[in-house]
Design a protein around this motif. Structure first.
Motif, PDB file in Angstrom:
ATOM      1  N   ILE A  27      42.168  16.560   4.247  1.00  0.00           N
ATOM      2  CA  ILE A  27      42.644  15.442   5.066  1.00  0.00           C
ATOM      3  C   ILE A  27      41.675  14.273   4.905  1.00  0.00           C
ATOM      4  N   LYS A  28      42.202  13.128   4.516  1.00  0.00           N
ATOM      5  CA  LYS A  28      41.381  11.939   4.309  1.00  0.00           C
ATOM      6  C   LYS A  28      41.833  10.827   5.252  1.00  0.00           C
ATOM      7  N   CYS A  53      32.728   7.433  -8.189  1.00  0.00           N
ATOM      8  CA  CYS A  53      32.351   8.814  -7.892  1.00  0.00           C
ATOM      9  C   CYS A  53      32.230   9.024  -6.382  1.00  0.00           C
ATOM     10  N   LYS A  54      31.609   8.076  -5.697  1.00  0.00           N
ATOM     11  CA  LYS A  54      31.466   8.179  -4.244  1.00  0.00           C
ATOM     12  C   LYS A  54      32.827   8.128  -3.559  1.00  0.00           C
ATOM     13  N   MET A  55      33.721   7.300  -4.099  1.00  0.00           N
ATOM     14  CA  MET A  55      35.065   7.229  -3.528  1.00  0.00           C
ATOM     15  C   MET A  55      35.794   8.566  -3.677  1.00  0.00           C
ATOM     16  N   SER A  56      35.628   9.206  -4.822  1.00  0.00           N
ATOM     17  CA  SER A  56      36.283  10.492  -5.051  1.00  0.00           C
ATOM     18  C   SER A  56      35.751  11.559  -4.105  1.00  0.00           C
ATOM     19  N   LEU A  57      34.448  11.510  -3.829  1.00  0.00           N
ATOM     20  CA  LEU A  57      33.832  12.506  -2.949  1.00  0.00           C
ATOM     21  C   LEU A  57      34.092  12.216  -1.477  1.00  0.00           C
ATOM     22  N   ALA A 101      42.102   8.539  -3.628  1.00  0.00           N
ATOM     23  CA  ALA A 101      43.321   9.338  -3.476  1.00  0.00           C
ATOM     24  C   ALA A 101      43.312  10.581  -4.352  1.00  0.00           C
ATOM     25  N   CYS A 102      42.815  10.448  -5.568  1.00  0.00           N
ATOM     26  CA  CYS A 102      42.965  11.534  -6.547  1.00  0.00           C
ATOM     27  C   CYS A 102      41.826  12.543  -6.525  1.00  0.00           C
ATOM     28  N   CYS A 107      46.349  24.524  -1.658  1.00  0.00           N
ATOM     29  CA  CYS A 107      47.059  25.277  -2.698  1.00  0.00           C
ATOM     30  C   CYS A 107      47.772  24.339  -3.675  1.00  0.00           C
ATOM     31  N   ARG A 108      48.268  23.230  -3.164  1.00  0.00           N
ATOM     32  CA  ARG A 108      49.001  22.284  -4.016  1.00  0.00           C
ATOM     33  C   ARG A 108      48.105  21.177  -4.575  1.00  0.00           C
ATOM     34  N   ARG A 109      46.807  21.204  -4.238  1.00  0.00           N
ATOM     35  CA  ARG A 109      45.840  20.198  -4.697  1.00  0.00           C
ATOM     36  C   ARG A 109      46.276  18.793  -4.286  1.00  0.00           C
ATOM     37  N   LYS A 110      46.737  18.691  -3.042  1.00  0.00           N
ATOM     38  CA  LYS A 110      47.145  17.406  -2.474  1.00  0.00           C
ATOM     39  C   LYS A 110      46.300  17.099  -1.247  1.00  0.00           C
ATOM     40  N   PHE A 111      46.425  15.855  -0.757  1.00  0.00           N
ATOM     41  CA  PHE A 111      45.718  15.430   0.447  1.00  0.00           C
ATOM     42  C   PHE A 111      46.720  14.882   1.464  1.00  0.00           C
ATOM     43  N   LEU A 112      46.356  15.016   2.736  1.00  0.00           N
ATOM     44  CA  LEU A 112      47.050  14.295   3.800  1.00  0.00           C
ATOM     45  C   LEU A 112      46.223  13.051   4.101  1.00  0.00           C
ATOM     46  N   PHE A 113      46.865  11.876   4.055  1.00  0.00           N
ATOM     47  CA  PHE A 113      46.171  10.621   4.324  1.00  0.00           C
ATOM     48  C   PHE A 113      46.599  10.081   5.689  1.00  0.00           C
ATOM     49  N   ILE A 114      45.609   9.856   6.549  1.00  0.00           N
ATOM     50  CA  ILE A 114      45.839   9.208   7.840  1.00  0.00           C
ATOM     51  C   ILE A 114      45.295   7.784   7.709  1.00  0.00           C
ATOM     52  N   ILE A 115      46.178   6.808   7.757  1.00  0.00           N
ATOM     53  CA  ILE A 115      45.823   5.420   7.449  1.00  0.00           C
ATOM     54  C   ILE A 115      46.094   4.553   8.673  1.00  0.00           C
ATOM     55  N   ILE A 116      45.055   3.877   9.147  1.00  0.00           N
ATOM     56  CA  ILE A 116      45.175   2.999  10.317  1.00  0.00           C
ATOM     57  C   ILE A 116      44.807   1.582   9.890  1.00  0.00           C
ATOM     58  N   ASP A 117      45.742   0.668  10.042  1.00  0.00           N
ATOM     59  CA  ASP A 117      45.550  -0.715   9.598  1.00  0.00           C
ATOM     60  C   ASP A 117      45.082  -1.605  10.747  1.00  0.00           C
ATOM     61  N   ALA A 118      44.137  -2.505  10.434  1.00  0.00           N
ATOM     62  CA  ALA A 118      43.703  -3.587  11.336  1.00  0.00           C
ATOM     63  C   ALA A 118      43.092  -3.068  12.636  1.00  0.00           C
ATOM     64  N   LEU A 119      41.963  -2.363  12.535  1.00  0.00           N
ATOM     65  CA  LEU A 119      41.266  -1.896  13.735  1.00  0.00           C
ATOM     66  C   LEU A 119      40.907  -3.057  14.653  1.00  0.00           C
ATOM     67  N   ASN A 120      40.556  -4.203  14.060  1.00  0.00           N
ATOM     68  CA  ASN A 120      40.092  -5.344  14.849  1.00  0.00           C
ATOM     69  C   ASN A 120      41.172  -5.926  15.754  1.00  0.00           C
TER      70      ASN A 120
END
Length: 726
Positions: A288-289, A172-176, A76-77, A251-264
């Motif tokens: 966008i993550k 580190c990989k999670m951050s990237l 997230a960060c 500009c605000r150093r934020k992310f948009l998170f698109i979260i999809i639960d339970a693909l299965n």
């Protein structure tokens, strides 16, 4: 002069006008971003509320069992937490051990990372240090000669540093990473994790689009357009709109998170075929993550191939491959007990089963709410039945059991286990209302709205579905077996036809149906059908999925063979055919044999059956001494340089002390096991503590000698007996 002043005023007005336009644009963009964040976060909060109503998410019961949430924080960060990784690395080498290590290696100014380093360079540096410490353990001879006795300290430090740096590499990989996929078995808390994560991200000021995969019944990108809620005039300029949002987030150093639960939980082809397209679509947007969750049992088989087609596949994080802290597990158990006012005691065996399924733990405490009874053994089928009975007794205005059977019937008929249209249940208006009210207040089933596209007029349909797979499988099994009984199908041909169809299509309910049916047939003493299940499905792909998922974390799984799993799902009165199956499997499978031994040893501590007497019975089948010796040898083996306290023989001695402390004596079958392993390896010094048994237990010798079929082991036991008699 006048013209000059007029020109200056005009110039000033033009500049002011430009400033006002610029300020208006900036203000409009800020308003756009704030409005967008509020709009999508409002919908995400509603989705969390739905999970709370279904009790799939209970905030007061959320506990961080492992480092999953910490990895998600780094995800997230992003760049903002780079300094934390650098700080943690530098601190490792700033204490006494770190300073001594640098002195011995001659690298006084090494093992320190600058805070100005880029993330990608940081990852490369961490990987090089990880390789350095990992290789250190492979250079024993050279390092032993160079450092003398300090080598043993160096080896231990190398292991600790290697493990810690591996964790920093993961962070580190999670951050990237811009895309992440959480996998784990059913009931392991994936939805809990995501709900908590959405709240965390929204509290950080980030917009979140939280979606239940079950709700997606059209192309994923089209569905996301509906979630963005773009005005009609803007919808056709989606790319421009998302680019603007991406720029404002930058500009605000934020992310948009698109979260999809339970693909299965969504088997629809339109969903499966478009999920990779959705993943690639957002690859070009830096702010966008994407975050998904999926059951690990079906990820490799069903979904992995689709993500492999992506230009940049998501980073996969396995919840089960993250160590669970024992203290956190205990804390979770106590939290459930307090929440459901359960004051009874739970045996270690039951506790172990509950920790393997957080769903089962939740339902166990719910059906035992307010009770103070002691629980020695656990039967999950009985718990699910009791849970359904409780819901039924609280909803007497309609026939819930008939509805559940009808849902199961439709699912089996169409081989579609995602859900059933409520309209197909043919409920009266009043029953439909009562049924939907019940759905809002339990974790058995829930419902959602789907739009059928492609029609002249769009049709909205209501879909009912089982919230958790284990409960679904139990209900389907009960329907199938009831159908066989009603149709006088004594050979249960219908059951096997359904199982074969599920096996052929590799569909998710197969594991649960076989497990619950096996217990049912065993209770009816239809052992020939139980044997048929073992013969037909013991090497089913479910076994392979489990093995691929858990082979690195054997402490979290007892058996990898599906046949062993269903045999020990009902541990009372194991039958001869089951013992033969166990013998045939374990005679060449050391891992499953010793897992079985320590599983049964835990039963000895709790004073329940089956005990380790079963191990002696299985060993008595062996007629080949070398095969028997090969099976027993790892019990003493120290070739992996284990600490003394990690050796099997040491663990056995510790647990024997506990058994003697609790029960006041060591059972005869455990004495016989000690005699057997002593006959195979009389040089093991830890067995010297039991010389009294070897000297005085003459009847124990005779019983064991008569039990064993192998001639050589009989002779070895006679020699031990005679040597101590003298």
């Amino acid at each position: 002069m006048i013209n000059s002043k007029i020109f200056e005023i005009a110039s000033d007005l033009q500049t002011l006008w430009g400033i006002l336009i610029f300020a208006f644009i900036i203000t409009s963009f800020i308003i756009l971003l704030v409005a967008f964040r509020k709009r999508v976060n409002y919908d995400s909060s509603k989705q969390i509320d739905i999970f709370e109503r279904n009790k799939k998410y209970i905030p007061s019961l959320y506990i961080e069992l492992n480092d999953t949430k910490e990895n998600l924080r780094y995800f997230a960060c992003g760049n903002r937490w780079k300094k934390r990784i650098i700080r943690d690395f530098n601190l490792m080498f700033s204490n006494y051990n770190g300073i001594q290590l640098k002195k011995k290696l001659g690298y006084l100014h090494a093992f320190k990372i600058s805070s100005l380093i880029s993330y990608k360079t940081l990852l490369a540096v961490l990987e090089s240090y990880h390789s350095f410490f990992s290789d250190m353990r492979n250079e024993r001879t050279e390092l032993r000669e160079k450092f003398g006795d300090y080598y043993f300290v160096l080896e231990r430090l190398g292991y600790d540093y290697s493990k810690k740096i591996a964790e920093l590499i993961s962070f580190c990989k999670m951050s990237l990473s811009k895309k992440m996929l959480i996998v784990g078995s059913a009931g392991n808390g994936k939805t809990n994790i995501l709900c908590n994560y959405v709240k965390f991200a929204m509290n950080q000021g980030c917009p979140c689009i939280f979606i239940n995969a079950k709700d997606i019944n059209i192309d994923c990108l089209e569905f996301l357009n509906t979630k963005l809620k773009l005005p009609a005039i803007i919808a056709k300029y989606r790319h421009l709109y998302i680019n603007i949002i991406n720029f404002l987030l930058f500009c605000r150093r934020k992310f948009l998170f698109i979260i999809i639960d339970a693909l299965n939980e969504n088997d629809a082809p339109v969903f499966i075929n478009s999920i990779s397209e959705l993943t690639d679509f957002f690859n070009k947007y830096s702010r966008i993550k994407l975050l998904y969750s999926c059951r690990s049992e079906f990820f490799d088989f069903r979904y992995k191939s689709f993500f492999d087609k992506c230009l940049n596949p998501p980073t996969v994080f396995n919840v089960r491959e993250s160590d669970y802290d024992d203290r956190a597990k205990k804390h979770l158990l106590l939290a459930y007990g307090k929440y459901f006012n359960f004051s009874g005691s739970i045996s270690k065996n039951v506790e172990s089963k509950l920790f393997r399924s957080l769903l089962l733990m939740r339902i166990f405490f719910e059906v035992n709410s307010g009770l103070s009874q002691n629980v020695i053994e656990l039967h999950d089928a009985e718990i699910y039945k009791k849970y359904i009975d409780n819901i039924t007794s609280n909803n007497r205005s309609f026939d819930l059991l008939s509805i559940i059977n009808h849902i199961a019937e439709i699912m089996v008929k169409h081989l579609d286990f995602n859900g059933v249209e409520i309209s197909k249940l043919n409920l009266s208006t009043q029953d439909k209302k009562s049924f939907k009210d019940m759905l809002d207040d339990n974790i058995l089933m829930s419902y959602t709205l789907h739009k059928n596209k492609g029609l002249i007029t769009e049709e909205t349909v209501e879909i009912v579905y089982f919230v958790f797979d284990e409960l679904r499988d139990f209900c389907i099994t009960r329907y199938i077996l009831s159908n066989c009984k009603d149709e006088n199908d004594s050979d249960y041909n219908y059951f096997f036809s359904v199982a074969d169809e599920l096996y052929k299509n590799k569909m998710s309910p197969l594991e649960g149906i076989l497990k619950y049916a096996y217990i049912y047939f065993k209770q009816l003493k239809k052992y020939y059908i139980c044997k048929k299940i073992l013969d037909s499905y013991s090497n089913t792909p479910i076994y392979k999925w489990k093995y691929n998922r858990d082979w690195l974390y054997r402490d979290n799984e007892i058996f990898y063979n599906f046949g062993m799993s269903i045999i020990f799902s009902d541990v009372e009165n194991l039958k001869d055919y089951e013992k033969v199956y166990i013998y045939e499997l374990t005679k060449n499978n050391v891992h499953d044999f010793w897992n079985m031994f320590f599983y049964l040893l835990r039963n000895d501590i709790d004073g329940i059956l089956p005990s380790t007497e079963l191990v002696l019975e299985v060993l008595s089948f062996h007629e080949n001494y070398r095969a028997l010796e090969k099976l027993i040898k790892p019990f003493f083996d120290d070739r992996n340089e284990k600490d003394e306290e990690e050796r099997h023989i040491y663990i056995l001695c510790q647990r024997l002390e506990k058994i003697e402390e609790i029960h006041g004596f060591i059972p005869t079958h455990l004495k016989q096991f000690l005699l057997l392993i002593y006959a195979i390896n009389p040089e093991e010094y830890l067995l010297d503590n039991y010389i009294g048994i070897f000297i005085n237990e003459h009847d124990t010798y005779e019983q064991l000698i008569n039990m064993m079929k192998n001639h050589e082991i009989k002779i070895a036991l006679e020699e031990v007996k005679n040597s101590f008699s003298k």
